[in-house]
Design an enzyme around this catalytic site. Structure first.
Site, short mmCIF file in Angstrom:
data_model
loop_
_atom_site.label_atom_id
_atom_site.label_comp_id
_atom_site.label_asym_id
_atom_site.label_seq_id
_atom_site.Cartn_x
_atom_site.Cartn_y
_atom_site.Cartn_z
N ASP A 6 79.27 97.42 53.69
CA ASP A 6 80.22 96.34 53.46
C ASP A 6 79.75 94.98 53.96
O ASP A 6 78.85 94.87 54.77
CB ASP A 6 81.57 96.66 54.09
N GLU A 62 82.33 98.83 58.27
CA GLU A 62 81.76 98.41 59.55
C GLU A 62 82.36 97.08 59.99
O GLU A 62 82.70 96.89 61.15
CB GLU A 62 80.23 98.29 59.44
#
Length: 182
Positions: free
Chosen positions: A74, A135
């Site tokens: 991400d 994350e």
């Protein structure tokens, strides 16, 4: 690999497109489909999350303890819709968004690692490649990871947004605060 992956959408929680792009790149460099899988961490994350962590198991060509290389899929929301281009020797966004180097760089590094090992038939112990989700919003993919899915890796190298010549061997992590002002 980096230029291609930088152009793929994948803000935290919405990693399905980048996971598919990474999977496609891995297949193109010779990683068999049978070595690529997703876990079910997204079902345990308390926030809507499109996909689980992407895990790739490369069999060893020589004996040795399993190694793991990890990164995250991400980006932060400021990277949504990034349009990247080369400007001299640099890769930049068009200025309307953040670039997304954190952590498309890590994704490209792990794909390139697999490509280099396979293309040059380099000897290596068993290797696990781990691409976590969410994350940027609290390490949720890593927190919900089942260690049994990692094949007993003895050591991990995490690739995340720093200068390539720098090696960090420890970090303080993250602390969350909630404040109510009256």
């Amino acid at each position: 690999h980096l230029m291609k992956l930088l152009s793929v959408e994948g803000v935290t929680g919405e990693e399905a497109a980048i996971a598919a792009a990474v999977t496609d790149e891995l297949r193109k460099v010779g990683v068999p489909a049978s070595a690529i899988r997703f876990d079910s961490a997204n079902k345990r994350i308390p926030l809507p999350t499109q996909t689980g962590n992407l895990i790739v198991d490369l069999p060893g060509t020589r004996a040795g303890p399993r190694l793991m290389f990890a990164t995250h899929l991400d980006t932060v929301p400021l990277c949504a819709g990034a349009k990247v281009r080369r400007e001299g020797g640099r890769i930049v966004s068009d200025g309307t968004t953040a670039l997304g180097g954190d952590n498309r760089t890590g994704c490209a590094v792990l794909v390139t690692l697999a490509e280099t090992l396979l293309k040059h038939k380099l000897p290596h112990p068993p290797i696990t490649l781990l691409f976590t989700v969410r994350e940027e919003s609290g390490l949720h993919g890593a927190r919900e990871l089942d260690p049994a899915d990692l094949g007993g890796a003895a050591m991990c190298f995490n690739v995340d947004g720093k200068h390539p010549a720098e090696l960090i061997i420890g970090a303080v992590g993250q602390e969350n605060w909630e404040v109510e002002i009256r």
